[in-house]
Design a protein around this motif. Structure first.
Motif, PDB file in Angstrom:
ATOM      1  N   UNK A  79      -5.726   7.655   1.846  1.00  0.00           N
ATOM      2  CA  UNK A  79      -5.660   9.117   1.803  1.00  0.00           C
ATOM      3  C   UNK A  79      -5.973   9.738   3.162  1.00  0.00           C
ATOM      4  N   UNK A  80      -5.992   8.938   4.204  1.00  0.00           N
ATOM      5  CA  UNK A  80      -6.209   9.464   5.550  1.00  0.00           C
ATOM      6  C   UNK A  80      -4.883   9.935   6.140  1.00  0.00           C
ATOM      7  N   UNK A  81      -4.968  10.758   7.189  1.00  0.00           N
ATOM      8  CA  UNK A  81      -3.764  11.276   7.843  1.00  0.00           C
ATOM      9  C   UNK A  81      -3.834  10.978   9.335  1.00  0.00           C
ATOM     10  N   UNK A  82      -2.654  10.995   9.970  1.00  0.00           N
ATOM     11  CA  UNK A  82      -2.613  10.788  11.414  1.00  0.00           C
ATOM     12  C   UNK A  82      -2.839  12.109  12.146  1.00  0.00           C
ATOM     13  N   UNK A  83      -2.671  12.106  13.444  1.00  0.00           N
ATOM     14  CA  UNK A  83      -2.922  13.302  14.239  1.00  0.00           C
ATOM     15  C   UNK A  83      -2.013  14.465  13.920  1.00  0.00           C
ATOM     16  N   UNK A  84      -0.881  14.184  13.275  1.00  0.00           N
ATOM     17  CA  UNK A  84       0.055  15.239  12.879  1.00  0.00           C
ATOM     18  C   UNK A  84      -0.134  15.671  11.432  1.00  0.00           C
ATOM     19  N   UNK A  85      -1.155  15.127  10.784  1.00  0.00           N
ATOM     20  CA  UNK A  85      -1.414  15.498   9.401  1.00  0.00           C
ATOM     21  C   UNK A  85      -0.561  14.770   8.384  1.00  0.00           C
ATOM     22  N   UNK A  86       0.084  13.685   8.807  1.00  0.00           N
ATOM     23  CA  UNK A  86       0.944  12.905   7.913  1.00  0.00           C
ATOM     24  C   UNK A  86       0.137  11.734   7.341  1.00  0.00           C
ATOM     25  N   UNK A  87       0.241  11.486   6.038  1.00  0.00           N
ATOM     26  CA  UNK A  87      -0.489  10.349   5.458  1.00  0.00           C
ATOM     27  C   UNK A  87      -0.166   9.059   6.197  1.00  0.00           C
ATOM     28  N   UNK A  88      -1.202   8.283   6.485  1.00  0.00           N
ATOM     29  CA  UNK A  88      -0.967   7.027   7.194  1.00  0.00           C
ATOM     30  C   UNK A  88      -1.721   5.886   6.534  1.00  0.00           C
ATOM     31  N   UNK A  89      -1.124   4.720   6.613  1.00  0.00           N
ATOM     32  CA  UNK A  89      -1.780   3.508   6.151  1.00  0.00           C
ATOM     33  C   UNK A  89      -2.781   3.080   7.225  1.00  0.00           C
ATOM     34  N   UNK A  90      -3.781   2.348   6.836  1.00  0.00           N
ATOM     35  CA  UNK A  90      -4.883   2.007   7.737  1.00  0.00           C
ATOM     36  C   UNK A  90      -4.373   1.234   8.957  1.00  0.00           C
ATOM     37  N   UNK A  91      -4.513   1.795  10.164  1.00  0.00           N
ATOM     38  CA  UNK A  91      -4.037   1.101  11.368  1.00  0.00           C
ATOM     39  C   UNK A  91      -4.707  -0.252  11.579  1.00  0.00           C
ATOM     40  N   UNK A  92      -5.879  -0.430  11.001  1.00  0.00           N
ATOM     41  CA  UNK A  92      -6.577  -1.709  11.160  1.00  0.00           C
ATOM     42  C   UNK A  92      -5.866  -2.846  10.436  1.00  0.00           C
ATOM     43  N   UNK A  93      -4.935  -2.487   9.550  1.00  0.00           N
ATOM     44  CA  UNK A  93      -4.200  -3.497   8.787  1.00  0.00           C
ATOM     45  C   UNK A  93      -2.761  -3.653   9.272  1.00  0.00           C
ATOM     46  N   UNK A  94      -2.419  -2.984  10.365  1.00  0.00           N
ATOM     47  CA  UNK A  94      -1.046  -2.948  10.873  1.00  0.00           C
ATOM     48  C   UNK A  94      -0.811  -4.097  11.844  1.00  0.00           C
ATOM     49  N   UNK A  95       0.198  -4.907  11.558  1.00  0.00           N
ATOM     50  CA  UNK A  95       0.450  -6.091  12.375  1.00  0.00           C
ATOM     51  C   UNK A  95       0.659  -5.755  13.847  1.00  0.00           C
ATOM     52  N   UNK A  96       1.368  -4.671  14.133  1.00  0.00           N
ATOM     53  CA  UNK A  96       1.720  -4.355  15.517  1.00  0.00           C
ATOM     54  C   UNK A  96       0.495  -4.128  16.394  1.00  0.00           C
ATOM     55  N   UNK A 120       0.802  -1.214   0.000  1.00  0.00           N
ATOM     56  CA  UNK A 120       0.000   0.000   0.000  1.00  0.00           C
ATOM     57  C   UNK A 120       0.835   1.263   0.000  1.00  0.00           C
ATOM     58  N   UNK A 121       0.184   2.360  -0.372  1.00  0.00           N
ATOM     59  CA  UNK A 121       0.764   3.703  -0.322  1.00  0.00           C
ATOM     60  C   UNK A 121      -0.239   4.630   0.344  1.00  0.00           C
ATOM     61  N   UNK A 122       0.267   5.505   1.205  1.00  0.00           N
ATOM     62  CA  UNK A 122      -0.568   6.531   1.825  1.00  0.00           C
ATOM     63  C   UNK A 122      -0.114   7.892   1.321  1.00  0.00           C
ATOM     64  N   UNK A 123      -1.059   8.735   0.943  1.00  0.00           N
ATOM     65  CA  UNK A 123      -0.736  10.039   0.382  1.00  0.00           C
ATOM     66  C   UNK A 123      -1.872  11.017   0.646  1.00  0.00           C
ATOM     67  N   UNK A 124      -1.546  12.296   0.741  1.00  0.00           N
ATOM     68  CA  UNK A 124      -2.596  13.308   0.864  1.00  0.00           C
ATOM     69  C   UNK A 124      -3.265  13.572  -0.478  1.00  0.00           C
ATOM     70  N   UNK A 125      -2.528  13.324  -1.548  1.00  0.00           N
ATOM     71  CA  UNK A 125      -2.997  13.638  -2.898  1.00  0.00           C
ATOM     72  C   UNK A 125      -2.851  12.396  -3.769  1.00  0.00           C
ATOM     73  N   UNK A 126      -3.966  11.776  -4.063  1.00  0.00           N
ATOM     74  CA  UNK A 126      -3.950  10.514  -4.801  1.00  0.00           C
ATOM     75  C   UNK A 126      -3.324  10.656  -6.183  1.00  0.00           C
ATOM     76  N   UNK A 127      -3.363  11.869  -6.750  1.00  0.00           N
ATOM     77  CA  UNK A 127      -2.811  12.064  -8.091  1.00  0.00           C
ATOM     78  C   UNK A 127      -1.290  11.926  -8.115  1.00  0.00           C
ATOM     79  N   UNK A 128      -0.648  11.974  -6.935  1.00  0.00           N
ATOM     80  CA  UNK A 128       0.802  11.804  -6.874  1.00  0.00           C
ATOM     81  C   UNK A 128       1.210  10.354  -7.124  1.00  0.00           C
ATOM     82  N   UNK A 129       0.286   9.431  -6.931  1.00  0.00           N
ATOM     83  CA  UNK A 129       0.574   8.006  -7.133  1.00  0.00           C
ATOM     84  C   UNK A 129       0.134   7.659  -8.550  1.00  0.00           C
ATOM     85  N   UNK A 130       1.067   7.709  -9.470  1.00  0.00           N
ATOM     86  CA  UNK A 130       0.747   7.632 -10.888  1.00  0.00           C
ATOM     87  C   UNK A 130       0.875   6.215 -11.439  1.00  0.00           C
ATOM     88  N   UNK A 131       0.282   6.017 -12.617  1.00  0.00           N
ATOM     89  CA  UNK A 131       0.385   4.723 -13.283  1.00  0.00           C
ATOM     90  C   UNK A 131      -0.567   3.697 -12.698  1.00  0.00           C
TER      91      UNK A 131
END
Length: 245
Positions: free
Chosen positions: A118-135, A98-109
């Motif tokens: 396209x979600x962000x964490x509490x600091x506004x940084x793109x994050x992958x879905x925590x529900x899928x995180x092994x930890x 997976x890729x996390x981004x604020x702007x989906x158009x940046x992920x080309x091809x």
């Protein structure tokens, strides 16, 4: 291979382990080191990339190179353990899911083989879905992950604009954070040395900014002193395996 490091390294290795216990006395309580992940996943590691930069676009070609670079550089560490004192794995398989981004158009091809977040964490940084995180699911139950078990990611590669132009990074068992330009400019290099250094932290290995183990002058975990995983790095990791297994 048995525990038989060169005599020139034995004192230094003892010093490293003593310092490890000093800096991280509860190391054994953490069940999410890279060695834990490798064992549970039978040699596979799934990445999710946090694309926190608007200055660079992610092309399909670069995504293939990033996945290959992660495989190639993690294998430098992995290969030091193959055949050592009961380490059962012989093959490593790294996949970017997976890729996390604020702007989906940046992920080309073509993005059909990856999940885009396209979600962000509490600091506004793109994050992958925590529900899928092994930890957060050490019991292996990923039923809440929208993509099921195939969407599992073990660690993240975080490309952050705050590091742009710097030969610097961060790492732990959550993954590696690097300068976007550094990684993208070095994708064709065999040993991406800052990436290897940060991967070492994922195994629990220390930094060596303020001290040097006796008799050692050059190894990847002492930042700036080596450009690839060395024999001393290998014996440090083997020592972790002895303690962890």
């Amino acid at each position: 291979t048995k525990w038989n490091p060169p005599s020139s390294m034995t004192t230094g290795l003892d010093q490293v382990w003593a310092r490890t216990l000093q800096e991280n006395p509860n190391w054994s309580d953490d069940k999410n080191w890279l060695l834990d992940q490798l064992m549970v996943n039978n040699g596979s590691i799934n990445y999710c990339v946090r694309w926190n930069t608007a200055a660079h676009k992610s092309t399909a070609s670069d995504r293939k190179k990033i996945e290959a670079g992660l495989q190639r550089n993690l294998k430098k560490w992995f290969d030091t353990l193959v055949g050592f004192e009961g380490f059962p794995l012989t093959k490593l398989a790294v996949k970017v899911v997976g890729y996390a981004t604020k702007d989906k158009s940046l992920i080309q091809g073509d993005t059909s083989a990856i999940n885009i977040y396209t979600t962000v964490d509490g600091d506004g940084v793109p994050e992958c879905d925590p529900r899928c995180y092994r930890a957060t699911h050490l019991d292996g139950n990923l039923s809440d992950c929208p993509h099921g078990a195939a969407g599992r990611y073990d660690i993240s590669l975080w490309l952050d604009e705050s590091l742009e132009g710097q030969n610097a990074g961060y790492g732990y068992n959550w993954g590696e954070e690097l300068a976007p330009d550094y990684l993208l400019n070095n994708l064709d290099i065999d040993n991406i040395h800052i990436l290897q250094h940060e991967m070492g932290h994922g195994f629990g290995l220390l930094d060596f900014y303020d001290w040097v183990p006796q008799g050692q002058t050059s190894f990847i975990m002492m930042a700036g002193s080596a450009m690839e995983v060395t024999e001393f790095d290998a014996w440090m990791l083997r020592d972790w395996w002895r303690k962890l297994k």
